[in-house]
Design an enzyme around this catalytic site. Structure first.
Site, PDB file in Angstrom:
ATOM      1  N   CYS A 112       0.987  -1.510  -0.278  1.00 31.37           N
ATOM      2  CA  CYS A 112       0.189  -0.013  -0.055  1.00 31.37           C
ATOM      3  C   CYS A 112       1.338   1.272  -0.031  1.00 31.37           C
ATOM      4  CB  CYS A 112      -0.981   0.134   1.112  1.00 31.37           C
ATOM      5  SG  CYS A 112      -1.656  -1.114   0.833  1.00 31.37           S
ATOM      6  N   HIS A 259      -3.762   6.542   2.751  1.00 30.52           N
ATOM      7  CA  HIS A 259      -3.777   5.816   1.919  1.00 30.52           C
ATOM      8  C   HIS A 259      -5.317   5.466   2.864  1.00 30.52           C
ATOM      9  CE1 HIS A 259      -3.928   1.508   1.722  1.00 30.52           C
ATOM     10  NE2 HIS A 259      -3.856   1.050   1.979  1.00 30.52           N
ATOM     11  N   ASN A 289      -9.744  -0.483   0.466  1.00 28.60           N
ATOM     12  CA  ASN A 289      -8.638  -0.124  -0.022  1.00 28.60           C
ATOM     13  C   ASN A 289      -8.409  -1.006  -1.018  1.00 28.60           C
ATOM     14  OD1 ASN A 289      -5.504  -0.280   0.556  1.00 28.60           O
ATOM     15  ND2 ASN A 289      -6.466  -1.031   2.429  1.00 28.60           N
TER      16      ASN A 289
HETATM   17  O1  UT7 Z   1      -3.414  -1.775   4.002  1.00 19.84           O
HETATM   18  C1  UT7 Z   1      -3.194  -2.424   5.095  1.00 19.84           C
HETATM   19  C2  UT7 Z   1      -3.974  -3.024   4.747  1.00 19.84           C
HETATM   20  N1  UT7 Z   1      -5.019  -3.985   6.376  1.00 19.84           N
HETATM   21  C3  UT7 Z   1      -5.530  -3.302   6.868  1.00 19.84           C
HETATM   22  O2  UT7 Z   1      -5.952  -2.178   7.478  1.00 19.84           O
HETATM   23  C4  UT7 Z   1      -6.524  -3.894   8.344  1.00 19.84           C
HETATM   24  C5  UT7 Z   1      -6.631  -2.636   9.271  1.00 19.84           C
HETATM   25  N2  UT7 Z   1      -7.176  -3.616  10.402  1.00 19.84           N
HETATM   26  C6  UT7 Z   1      -8.746  -3.276  10.644  1.00 19.84           C
HETATM   27  O3  UT7 Z   1      -9.219  -2.478   9.791  1.00 19.84           O
HETATM   28  C7  UT7 Z   1      -9.935  -3.905  11.600  1.00 19.84           C
HETATM   29  O4  UT7 Z   1      -8.802  -5.143  12.176  1.00 19.84           O
HETATM   30  C8  UT7 Z   1     -10.542  -5.017  11.081  1.00 19.84           C
HETATM   31  C9  UT7 Z   1     -11.556  -4.013  10.190  1.00 19.84           C
HETATM   32  C10 UT7 Z   1      -9.799  -6.131  10.601  1.00 19.84           C
HETATM   33  C11 UT7 Z   1     -11.179  -6.021  12.201  1.00 19.84           C
HETATM   34  O5  UT7 Z   1     -12.310  -5.126  12.609  1.00 19.84           O
HETATM   35  P1  UT7 Z   1     -11.987  -5.086  14.307  1.00 19.84           P
HETATM   36  O6  UT7 Z   1     -13.022  -4.140  15.273  1.00 19.84           O
HETATM   37  O7  UT7 Z   1     -10.581  -4.799  14.768  1.00 19.84           O
HETATM   38  O8  UT7 Z   1     -12.304  -6.388  14.327  1.00 19.84           O
HETATM   39  P2  UT7 Z   1     -12.601  -7.030  15.397  1.00 19.84           P
HETATM   40  O9  UT7 Z   1     -10.949  -7.927  14.173  1.00 19.84           O
HETATM   41  O10 UT7 Z   1     -11.542  -6.797  16.648  1.00 19.84           O
HETATM   42  O11 UT7 Z   1     -13.502  -8.136  15.042  1.00 19.84           O
HETATM   43  C12 UT7 Z   1     -14.521  -7.935  16.159  1.00 19.84           C
HETATM   44  C13 UT7 Z   1     -15.543  -9.392  16.076  1.00 19.84           C
HETATM   45  C14 UT7 Z   1     -15.183 -10.606  16.675  1.00 19.84           C
HETATM   46  O12 UT7 Z   1     -16.471 -11.196  16.420  1.00 19.84           O
HETATM   47  P3  UT7 Z   1     -16.238 -11.923  18.331  1.00 19.84           P
HETATM   48  O13 UT7 Z   1     -14.713 -11.925  18.298  1.00 19.84           O
HETATM   49  O14 UT7 Z   1     -16.572 -10.591  18.720  1.00 19.84           O
HETATM   50  O15 UT7 Z   1     -17.247 -12.735  18.787  1.00 19.84           O
HETATM   51  C15 UT7 Z   1     -15.019 -10.957  14.696  1.00 19.84           C
HETATM   52  O16 UT7 Z   1     -15.213 -12.127  14.782  1.00 19.84           O
HETATM   53  O17 UT7 Z   1     -16.231  -8.465  14.858  1.00 19.84           O
HETATM   54  C16 UT7 Z   1     -15.983  -9.999  14.326  1.00 19.84           C
HETATM   55  N3  UT7 Z   1     -16.093 -10.087  12.765  1.00 19.84           N
HETATM   56  C17 UT7 Z   1     -16.915  -9.613  11.429  1.00 19.84           C
HETATM   57  N4  UT7 Z   1     -17.921  -9.793  12.045  1.00 19.84           N
HETATM   58  C18 UT7 Z   1     -18.696  -9.459  10.692  1.00 19.84           C
HETATM   59  C19 UT7 Z   1     -14.773  -9.711  12.381  1.00 19.84           C
HETATM   60  N5  UT7 Z   1     -15.028  -9.663  10.402  1.00 19.84           N
HETATM   61  C20 UT7 Z   1     -16.461  -8.980  10.731  1.00 19.84           C
HETATM   62  C21 UT7 Z   1     -17.133  -8.929   9.708  1.00 19.84           C
HETATM   63  N6  UT7 Z   1     -18.359  -9.209   9.773  1.00 19.84           N
HETATM   64  N7  UT7 Z   1     -16.864  -8.668   8.513  1.00 19.84           N
END
Ligand code: UT7
Length: 332
Positions: A112, A259, A289
């Site tokens: 990125c 970004h 993204n």
């Molecule tokens: O260019 C760089 C590329 N990468 C990035 O920029 C990624 C950076 N990270 C992020 O943007 C965020 O960490 C994510 C969007 C990937 C995830 O968001 P988060 O607020 O950190 O969520 P989390 O991983 O803490 O997950 C919270 C909950 C989990 O469920 P439990 O364990 O609390 O029951 C996940 O399983 O949300 C769940 N979850 C979803 N639920 C519905 C994760 N993805 C999804 C989804 N829909 N798509």
């Protein structure tokens, strides 16, 4: 003095849009979760066209915008982490299809951060006078590399391309580039070597032991939380360092182009840097993204909207796999 002027910008996004509701038909997710956690509503998917097709469309648009002839381009730098071929380089395919018969060409892969690294490289080539017009094209077709059974990562990414034609400017520019090598923990996509037929190769190689499951060896692997934390810190550090180098304060910048990874990442960094949100361009709601293509796509949109004016001082900041990050400040 190192200086750049962007004399043309262009972009291309595929026709097919995958909105959050579409994801809810293939995964246990929904529009409310995705939009509130990422700021994304839809992203484009290149269902049938290769990466180089998108790159060529964006490049042609940028060249038309610049008013120069393709034969006047001396160098093409392509930023991509999702090429169609190991070789030839994406930049060589672009050179062929746009008819840039006098251009040298090579690729830059820093995920990125690719456009930032390419623009910095371009500014250094422009320094000595041998290179007058440089085309930078950043293009990503990420859909084949995403795991569409992984609801955490696949919802973030879209396909698209952005391009800029750059010449030497008469106002100074500054950059800050960084890499924090972290090959397997946060964000990676392994080259699929499973079809190798060399009898001497061992299956249990240094690389294969990091792969989560055999079925996923060729998909992007991401630790969302680790990348999130890195991204906020990286954006903070890169903007702070480049402003220090430029001996500018945040109020001197007319426009920030970050970004577009996640609206919450941008908001957190903007808050801790104390930037006025109205000076920060965000377009990920409709694109997701698109990795290296995010920043030049934003430049092209801003330019089409008449929001980039001569004399403006612009700060661009990128971060991504590697882990890499970087920022550039220049005056248009
Ligand atoms: O260019 C760089 C590329 N990468 C990035 O920029 C990624 C950076 N990270 C992020 O943007 C965020 O960490 C994510 C969007 C990937 C995830 O968001 P988060 O607020 O950190 O969520 P989390 O991983 O803490 O997950 C919270 C909950 C989990 O469920 P439990 O364990 O609390 O029951 C996940 O399983 O949300 C769940 N979850 C979803 N639920 C519905 C994760 N993805 C999804 C989804 N829909 N798509």
């Amino acid at each position: 003095m190192r200086g750049i002027k962007i004399i043309g910008t262009g972009m291309y996004v595929p026709e097919t849009a995958a909105d959050n509701n579409w994801f809810s038909t293939i995964l246990d997710t929904n529009d409310e979760w995705i939009y509130s956690r990422t700021g994304i509503r839809e992203r484009r998917i290149s269902t049938d066209k290769p990466n180089y097709y998108m790159a060529v469309q964006a490049a042609n648009a940028a060249i038309a915008d610049s008013g120069i002839d393709p034969a006047e381009i001396d160098l093409i730098l392509a930023a991509t982490c999702s090429p169609d071929f190991f070789y030839p380089a994406l930049s060589c395919l672009v050179q062929h299809y746009i008819g840039a018969v006098n251009a040298a060409a090579f690729d830059i892969n820093s995920a990125c951060t690719g456009f930032i690294n390419a623009l910095d490289t371009a500014s250094r080539f422009l320094e000595d006078g041998d290179y007058r017009n440089i085309l930078i094209v950043a293009s990503e077709r990420l859909a084949p590399h995403c795991d569409y059974t992984d609801r955490t990562a696949s919802i973030l990414f879209g396909d698209g391309a952005g391009a800029a034609v750059v010449t030497k400017g008469d106002k100074p520019m500054w950059s800050y580039l960084s890499a924090k090598g972290d090959p397997f923990n946060a964000l990676y996509c392994k080259v699929d070597q499973s079809r190798s037929n060399c009898p001497l190769l061992k299956e249990d190689s240094e690389v294969s032991k990091f792969i989560d499951t055999e079925a996923k060896t060729h998909f992007m692997q991401m630790n969302g939380k680790a990348v999130y934390k890195f991204a906020v810190d990286a954006m903070n550090t890169a903007v702070t360092k480049v402003l220090e180098r430029a001996k500018l304060i945040k109020e001197n910048i007319d426009l920030y182009i970050p970004h577009q990874a996640n609206a919450r990442i941008i908001e957190a960094a903007v808050k801790s840097l104390g930037l006025p949100p109205e000076k920060v361009y965000v377009n990920l709601e409709n694109h997701g993204n698109t990795s290296s293509a995010c920043i030049p796509t934003a430049l092209a949109e801003l330019s089409q909207q008449g929001r980039i004016k001569d004399g403006m001082t612009i700060c661009m900041v990128g971060f991504g796999a590697g882990l890499t990050s970087g920022a550039i400040v220049y005056s248009q």
